[in-house]
Design a protein around this motif. Structure first.
Motif, PDB file in Angstrom:
ATOM      1  N   UNK A 168       1.262  -1.201   0.223  1.00 50.85           N
ATOM      2  CA  UNK A 168       0.403   0.078  -0.150  1.00 50.85           C
ATOM      3  C   UNK A 168       1.173   1.440  -0.533  1.00 50.85           C
ATOM      4  N   UNK A 169       2.186   1.167   0.285  1.00 50.81           N
ATOM      5  CA  UNK A 169       3.624   1.871   0.106  1.00 50.81           C
ATOM      6  C   UNK A 169       2.862   3.809  -0.671  1.00 50.81           C
ATOM      7  N   UNK A 170       2.077   3.385  -1.993  1.00 49.20           N
ATOM      8  CA  UNK A 170       1.870   3.827  -3.024  1.00 49.20           C
ATOM      9  C   UNK A 170       0.881   5.377  -2.744  1.00 49.20           C
ATOM     10  N   UNK A 171      -0.234   4.389  -1.490  1.00 49.09           N
ATOM     11  CA  UNK A 171      -1.531   5.331  -1.574  1.00 49.09           C
ATOM     12  C   UNK A 171      -0.551   6.629  -0.458  1.00 49.09           C
ATOM     13  N   UNK A 172      -0.159   6.518   0.151  1.00 52.13           N
ATOM     14  CA  UNK A 172       0.385   8.049   0.609  1.00 52.13           C
ATOM     15  C   UNK A 172       1.032   9.461  -0.638  1.00 52.13           C
TER      16      UNK A 172
END
Ligand SMILES: Nc1ncnc2c1ncn2[C@@H]1O[C@H](COP(=O)(O)OP(=O)(O)O[C@H]2O[C@H](CO)[C@@H](O)[C@H](O)[C@H]2O)[C@@H](O)[C@H]1O
Length: 488
Positions: A275-279
């Motif tokens: 989910x890293x790129x959610x930020x």
């Protein structure tokens, strides 16, 4: 010997990705791919509104009529992004400025004729087929715009089975009985057991009376529809079909080939396991609207701005949310009063509230991807899709406990947080004496702000929500079972 795939003619006024004003289009556009592996091939009949024939490219004429309610008409077959379309080309009805239903904010005055024509053609094709030798085993009619398909078939003595799906009972296709002749409907059947609805004609009611079966888009909404509060005057027809076991709710899914944050071309890719790129999506969304990084969650709202969608509740509850550290981005269009109210809110909190009036599909994807929360405080909601997109994209739904919202979001109570079954925040549960009001919404938003401060708990809840089953697999099977029962 393998059985030939069965054939379903789906009749609707809109279909994504060709033309969409709301959730109906998403469902009509997604069902064919979900039904194909179950042995059902779909063709979708919809109007060739201005520009659509050019948009689809190559097409062939498969049906014609010199006089379709006042002008010549043809049906043109085309394939578009994997969909098998039948476009009703009737320039006197559909080649005009404006949207599918309105022009300059007003309904097209002849909407009853336009969609009766669509239904008439659906019924003709069901009975006689197209010149490319295609005839459906079953017709799936959607909402009031296709409500007359079952009626035209019934009056012609046809036995082609029909399923009517109600996506929203608030829209009923009502017109005066003086139009019956013009629409080739029998005046002798103008009575409360058939076409009549409080002295008028309703195409939705007609469909509900004449269809072999009726469905709506969630189990809870199917129950609600039998009550005066939700039935909009049609609760009696609903109750009688339900009592005979002829009406059920089948929950909508979403097209996870389009709505997948890992492959969505409009967003920086991410997934439940990565989910890293959610930020990054969140930062980009804040930047796009010129908002400050909030201490609390970033909420998004993607909606028609109407009473149904509880926009007034948002206007009342959002100031406290923003003052508690939240930020919000709204995308929508609709009632002028709500547009004005949201404009005022954005002017009052220019660093925390972003507003885009209009319809913007790519932006909606960026919003689900960037948001921590998606707000859906609807007064009634047959199913709702935005909460499902929110789940899939890790924007936790804050929903009113009604209709399909109730069936798809598990409230983050302490027990559900502990056992890992929570997926969002709900308010106004009628079985707990709750009401769908601004106080309830405010309280749910407060709980979301509190949980957001507990980073680990938040991330656990988000991961869980992103894995919630929202695709079509279960529900397509239910449709296929129902179809099979009807053609038996
Ligand atoms: N301004 C905007 N820009 C871009 N996209 C926008 C938009 N406004 C709305 N949308 C999109 O339109 C769709 C709305 O679908 P919903 O199902 O939530 O509600 P709708 O009331 O249209 O549908 C009705 O039919 C569907 C289908 O059955 C039911 O789920 C629902 O409860 C019922 O009211 C979503 O895909 C959303 O992203």
């Amino acid at each position: 010997m393998a059985r030939r795939p069965r054939r379903v003619l789906s009749v609707a006024s809109e279909c994504a990705p060709l033309l969409k004003t709301g959730g109906l289009a998403d469902v009509v556009g997604a069902l064919p791919a979900a039904l194909a592996p179950l042995g059902w091939r779909s063709r979708i009949l919809m109007p060739a509104y201005r520009g659509l024939l050019e948009q689809v490219g190559r097409s062939r004429r498969v049906w014609r009529d010199d006089d379709l309610f006042g002008g010549p008409a043809a049906v043109r077959s085309a394939s578009y992004r994997g969909l098998d379309l039948l476009l009703l080309d009737a320039p006197h009805l559909f080649d005009r400025p404006g949207g599918p239903y309105t022009v300059d904010g007003h309904d097209h005055p002849d909407n009853h004729v336009r969609f009766a024509a669509l239904s008439w053609v659906g019924a003709r094709i069901a009975m006689h087929g197209t010149v490319d030798r295609w005839r459906p085993d079953l017709v799936h009619a959607h909402d009031w715009q296709a409500g007359l398909v079952p009626s035209y078939l019934a009056y012609a003595g046809s036995e082609v089975p029909t399923l009517l799906t109600i996506h929203n009972i608030a829209f009923q296709g009502v017109f005066g009985p003086d139009q019956l002749d013009r629409l080739r409907l029998p005046t002798w059947d103008f009575h409360p057991e058939a076409l009549e609805y409080h002295g008028l004609v309703s195409t939705l009611k007609a469909g509900m009376v004449h269809a072999s079966r009726v469905t709506t888009v969630s189990p809870t909404y199917a129950e609600e529809l039998a009550t005066p509060e939700f039935g909009f005057g049609l609760e009696g027809v609903v109750a009688s079909r339900r009592d005979r076991g002829e009406m059920v709710g089948i929950l909508n899914g979403i097209d996870t080939s389009v709505w997948d944050p890992a492959t969505d071309p409009h967003v920086v890719p991410f997934s439940a396991s990565a989910p890293g790129a959610k930020a990054e999506n969140r930062r980009a969304l804040l930047a796009e609207f010129g908002l400050d990084e909030p201490n609390g969650p970033l909420a998004v709202v993607v909606t028609r701005l109407t009473h149904q969608k509880g926009v007034d509740l948002l206007l009342e509850a959002l100031p406290a949310f923003v003052e508690a550290g939240g930020a919000v981005v709204v995308l929508g269009s609709g009632d002028a009063g709500y547009e004005y109210g949201l404009g005022e809110l954005a002017a009052r909190y220019p660093r925390s509230v972003g507003l885009r009036l209009g319809y913007d599909e790519p932006l909606s994807h960026r919003m689900y991807a960037g948001g921590d929360l998606v707000l859906v405080p609807s007064r009634f909601e047959p199913c709702g899709l935005t909460q499902l997109y929110g789940l899939r994209y890790g924007a936790l739904p804050v929903v009113a406990s009604t209709g399909g919202l109730r069936d798809t979001v598990a409230d983050a109570t302490p027990e559900r947080l502990a056992d890992g079954s929570a997926t969002g925040f709900a308010f106004g549960d009628p079985t707990q004496g709750g009401a769908i009001d601004a106080g309830g919404l405010g309280f749910a938003l407060g709980r979301a702000v509190d949980l957001y401060a507990d980073r680990d708990a938040w991330l656990r809840l988000r991961a869980r929500a992103m894995r919630a089953p929202v695709d079509w697999s279960t529900s397509a099977t239910r449709y296929a079972e129902l179809f099979a029962e009807l053609v038996r």
